[in-house]
Design an enzyme around this catalytic site. Structure first.
Site, short mmCIF file in Angstrom:
data_model
loop_
_atom_site.label_atom_id
_atom_site.label_comp_id
_atom_site.label_asym_id
_atom_site.label_seq_id
_atom_site.Cartn_x
_atom_site.Cartn_y
_atom_site.Cartn_z
N PRO A 142 -4.78 -0.15 19.06
CA PRO A 142 -4.59 -0.70 17.71
C PRO A 142 -4.48 0.32 16.57
O PRO A 142 -3.93 -0.01 15.52
CB PRO A 142 -5.81 -1.59 17.50
CG PRO A 142 -6.83 -1.09 18.46
CD PRO A 142 -6.09 -0.53 19.62
N LYS A 154 0.68 -0.58 15.17
CA LYS A 154 2.10 -0.56 15.55
C LYS A 154 2.54 -1.78 16.35
O LYS A 154 3.75 -2.04 16.48
CB LYS A 154 2.41 0.71 16.36
CG LYS A 154 2.45 1.97 15.53
CD LYS A 154 3.77 2.10 14.79
CE LYS A 154 3.83 3.27 13.84
NZ LYS A 154 4.00 2.90 12.44
N HIS A 190 0.86 -1.19 0.00
CA HIS A 190 0.00 0.00 0.00
C HIS A 190 0.90 1.24 0.00
O HIS A 190 1.67 1.46 0.92
CB HIS A 190 -0.92 0.02 1.22
CG HIS A 190 -2.07 -0.94 1.11
ND1 HIS A 190 -3.16 -0.90 1.93
CD2 HIS A 190 -2.28 -1.97 0.25
CE1 HIS A 190 -4.01 -1.87 1.59
NE2 HIS A 190 -3.49 -2.53 0.57
N TYR A 212 3.56 6.51 10.26
CA TYR A 212 2.75 5.34 9.90
C TYR A 212 3.59 4.26 9.23
O TYR A 212 3.42 3.07 9.49
CB TYR A 212 1.60 5.77 8.97
CG TYR A 212 0.55 4.69 8.78
CD1 TYR A 212 -0.57 4.65 9.61
CD2 TYR A 212 0.68 3.72 7.80
CE1 TYR A 212 -1.53 3.67 9.45
CE2 TYR A 212 -0.28 2.74 7.63
CZ TYR A 212 -1.38 2.71 8.46
OH TYR A 212 -2.32 1.73 8.31
N TYR A 250 -9.31 5.17 7.09
CA TYR A 250 -9.49 5.53 8.50
C TYR A 250 -10.54 6.63 8.53
O TYR A 250 -10.28 7.74 8.05
CB TYR A 250 -8.18 6.05 9.09
CG TYR A 250 -7.14 4.97 9.34
CD1 TYR A 250 -7.08 4.30 10.55
CD2 TYR A 250 -6.22 4.61 8.36
CE1 TYR A 250 -6.13 3.32 10.80
CE2 TYR A 250 -5.26 3.63 8.59
CZ TYR A 250 -5.22 2.99 9.81
OH TYR A 250 -4.27 2.02 10.06
C1 DHB Z 1 -5.59 -3.32 10.68
C2 DHB Z 1 -5.56 -3.07 12.03
C3 DHB Z 1 -5.16 -1.85 12.50
O1 DHB Z 1 -5.11 -1.59 13.82
C4 DHB Z 1 -4.81 -0.83 11.63
O2 DHB Z 1 -4.44 0.38 12.12
C5 DHB Z 1 -4.83 -1.08 10.28
C6 DHB Z 1 -5.22 -2.33 9.81
C7 DHB Z 1 -6.03 -4.64 10.17
O3 DHB Z 1 -6.29 -5.52 10.98
O4 DHB Z 1 -6.11 -4.82 8.94
#
Ligand code: DHB
Length: 400
Positions: A297, A301, A76, A389, A205
């Site tokens: 989450p 990270k 990505h 990121y 997001y």
């Molecule tokens: C996923 C989980 C995340 O916490 C995130 O920031 C991006 C992707 C995932 O499980 O695909």
């Protein structure tokens, strides 16, 4: 009768961090034994996050480990922040020349477990009564009962605790010799897996007046999505229709964007927490990954940080074992924690930027909108986001 095993590094935890460390040590001719109380199938089917930073992919693909990240994962080059139904793309490649890979953590585990099989590595899955000890001596031990009921003792030079957020290794260290830093959040994520084609080519997001949502992917036929919920939400209260209408409401916008829906086959509520324990070394015990720190989450990270700990820890152990140079071990905790706190900040900042805090004042709500606008309208702001990121790309050079 206790069966004794002698090895150089005893590793508690056969998740990606523990197995990656065992593999790296093997490449340097250093033997290890890994134990985990979960069975192999359980680890392979535990759903976790799906985003690998560029440095993590390098570690997984350039060290001779089996890895399908390049063949089955998806590169990505950017991600989308969708604010009140309007897209703002963060172009990672254009801004900082880096990418991330969508490749789920459980697949990373499957690859690394195969790598250990191919190299004849000793990994005991499904063990019980794991008890590490003797960190303050030069012969620490790990006692456990293997899956067949045989009592065993690993006698080693170093113990690595890569045994996750409920770490037995960490809790064996007296509370008086460690510091804990923790932060609670007033929300959680409702995560689903569904059978459907992707709803978007990159991650979305989304921040809306109904709260946060994340549109992620797994494959051409399976998708992963999340939405902010209350920590005490019961997945059984959520029918498929209710989930889809809530997710859709959080991404609705003037462009008429629609999610592609399908059968939901997994529903989980994921708690949010920030946690760090310091130091990450206690004598001959070294903690890595979630055993020492947990991030919320948002931003994915967790695994990336664990792999970064392992990279630093591998170099330290290699120098100690092959050259008797313990400077890397002495510096391990500070080196690892420098990145841990950077990632703690990023994960917590990205969380507060995109989630609705049920206790926040109207002032705070509007201030956040201003913050988001300031960030997304600025090329420097977007570059800051892209850099964090993708894992601070300039920094993660491999020295192996
Ligand atoms: C996923 C989980 C995340 O916490 C995130 O920031 C991006 C992707 C995932 O499980 O695909």
């Amino acid at each position: 009768m206790v069966e004794e095993l002698r090895t150089t590094v005893g590793i508690v935890g056969a998740g990606p961090a523990g197995l990656m460390l065992a593999h790296l040590l093997h490449t340097a001719g250093i033997d290890s034994v890994v134990v985990d109380n979960r069975d192999r199938d359980t680890i392979a089917h535990t759903h976790r996050a799906g985003i690998l930073e560029q440095g993590s992919v390098e570690l997984l693909t350039r060290t001779g480990a089996v890895s399908r990240a390049h063949t089955e994962g998806h590169q990505h080059e950017g991600t989308v922040f969708r604010v009140d139904g309007v897209d703002h793309r963060i172009d990672f490649q254009g801004l900082v020349g880096a990418s991330v890979w969508l490749y789920p953590q459980n697949e990373v585990f499957v690859d690394l477990a195969k790598t250990r099989d191919a190299d004849g590595g000793a990994v005991f899955y499904g063990v019980s009564d794991t008890q590490p000890g003797g960190f303050d001596t030069d012969r620490p031990t790990i006692d456990f009962t293997d899956a067949d009921g045989t009592a065993r003792r690993i006698i080693c030079d170093w113990i690595v605790g890569a045994d996750g957020s409920r770490s037995v290794c960490r809790t064996t260290v007296p509370e008086t010799t460690r510091q804990r830093y923790a932060h609670q959040y007033p929300f959680a994520w409702f995560g689903i897996l569904c059978e459907a084609p992707p709803s978007a080519p990159e991650l979305i997001y989304a921040r809306s007046e109904r709260g946060f949502a994340l549109v992620s992917q797994r494959s051409d036929t399976v998708q992963r999505m999340y939405f902010q919920c209350s920590p005490d939400e019961d997945p059984d209260d959520w029918s498929e229709d209710r989930i889809w209408s809530e997710l859709q409401a959080r991404v609705d916008g003037p462009d008429g964007y629609r999610l592609t829906t399908g059968t939901i086959f997994d529903k989980t509520v994921l708690p949010f927490r920030s946690y760090v324990t310091e130091p990450m070394r206690h004598g001959r015990l070294l903690l890595a990954g979630d055993a020492a720190h947990t991030v919320p989450p948002t931003g994915a990270k967790g695994l990336n940080l664990a792999l970064q700990d392992v990279r630093v820890l591998f170099e330290a152990l290699r120098d100690a074992v092959t050259r008797g140079d313990e400077s890397g071990i002495d510096g391990y905790s500070d080196r690892a924690l420098a990145r841990v706190w950077k990632a703690q900040n990023f994960s917590s900042w990205m969380t507060s930027l995109l989630h609705l805090d049920p206790q926040a004042s109207d002032f705070e709500f509007r201030r956040r909108q201003g913050e988001l606008r300031g960030l997304l309208e600025s090329a420097h702001g977007r570059a800051y986001l892209a850099e964090a990121y993708t894992g601070w790309p300039g920094e993660s050079t491999l020295t192996i």
